[in-house]
Design an enzyme around this catalytic site. Sequence first.
Site, PDB file in Angstrom:
ATOM      1  CE  LYS A 248      33.914 123.543  52.570  1.00  0.00           C
ATOM      2  NZ  LYS A 248      33.144 123.777  51.379  1.00  0.00           N
TER       3      LYS A 248
ATOM      4  CD  GLU B 291      27.296 126.396  50.842  1.00  0.00           C
ATOM      5  OE1 GLU B 291      27.143 127.381  51.599  1.00  0.00           O
ATOM      6  OE2 GLU B 291      28.279 126.267  50.105  1.00  0.00           O
TER       7      GLU B 291
ATOM      8  CD  GLU C 201      30.100 125.139  46.312  1.00  0.00           C
ATOM      9  OE1 GLU C 201      29.597 125.530  47.385  1.00  0.00           O
ATOM     10  OE2 GLU C 201      31.167 124.529  46.263  1.00  0.00           O
TER      11      GLU C 201
ATOM     12  CG  HIS D  38      31.109 129.111  46.314  1.00  0.00           C
ATOM     13  ND1 HIS D  38      32.034 128.993  45.297  1.00  0.00           N
ATOM     14  CD2 HIS D  38      31.494 128.229  47.263  1.00  0.00           C
ATOM     15  CE1 HIS D  38      32.926 128.081  45.628  1.00  0.00           C
ATOM     16  NE2 HIS D  38      32.629 127.597  46.818  1.00  0.00           N
TER      17      HIS D  38
HETATM   18 MG    MG Z   1      29.743 125.021  49.408  1.00  0.00          MG
END
Ligand code: MG
Length: 348
Positions: A134, A190, A216, A266
């Site tokens: 992330k 993403e 997602e 996801h």
């Molecule tokens: Mg994501």
Amino acid sequence: MKSYRTCFLIRIITDSGIEGWGECVDWLPTLQKGFQERIIPYLMGKPVVDRAKMVQHIKKWHARSAAAVSMALTEIMAKKMGVSICDMWGGKFREKVPVYASFQSYSEDGSWQRKSLSDIEKAIRSGFDRIKVKVGGKTITEDQEHMVSVQAMLEGKIGLAIDANQSYDLAATLRWQSLLDHWPNLLWLEEPLKTDHITDYALLRSRLNAPLAGGENVETAAKFLPFLTEHALDFITPDPMHTSGLEGYREALSLSRLFGIRVTPHTYDGALSRLYALFAQACLEPWSKMEADAIEPVEWDAMENPFAELIPLSPSFGNITLPSGIGIGLELDVDRLAFYQWDGASYG
Ligand code: MG
């Protein structure tokens, strides 16, 4: 940051004693009330063969609950037919499906970067060859420092996806350009932008030297269409719990193939829906002729997730060998499920 995880599991048992499990996520008291007062009374006495109609009906009340019912009825139907989920869906193209280790990056302690690196190192040592990390929760400078350290550890040998969780605008995303240009192991970037900014995605895709992924939270296959027709993404990332049933989920996968766009599911909150994502991926035709078995990976939550233990399945060298028995081909750990059962107390 949330200090708890929740997951809502349902079990449907037919008159003849066939069981099917389903899973969804939302605020637990809402789900509990919805199932008790509306969905269970509605389902009682209905024939399983009418499952599409039932899922369609429940979808109008609550789409995420419909996803759970869809899973349970799919399992029951496969068991009635005496086949596996994959057999019911046309059969498997492959016995193994690749997964990537998915990380949260951030933790409460001051040395979040060190913690993140050690989590990633552990996953690589256990055999994962693709990871997702992330960004977007800290300043771009801090995140970039972290990603440079991650990349130094990966030495170009491990595939890297970066997930920004809709944290940036176009200009902020472009600040990553010079780094991304030099990262040949980059799998995808993403959701750098808000998901509904489709035009910006298309613009970004034409400027940034990185495949873009997203979607997602998209709820129906039809809602993926604008991304596909506007050439806004390289990968779509549907989630079997966020689409309102497995049929809708699989429609999204088919759309990706029809448009020649890749699909990397996801699946974060639940182990049962992840199993369905793996089944669906096994039944999907290869995305390319480059390799005999070119199939996109499924997300594998590498953070602490007690619910993952409910389903006896774990990756070996970044791949899951799918169970092939009737129905889902394995048993949920009901003792563990009882141990984690919510007692109705408030949480938050
Ligand atoms: Mg994501």
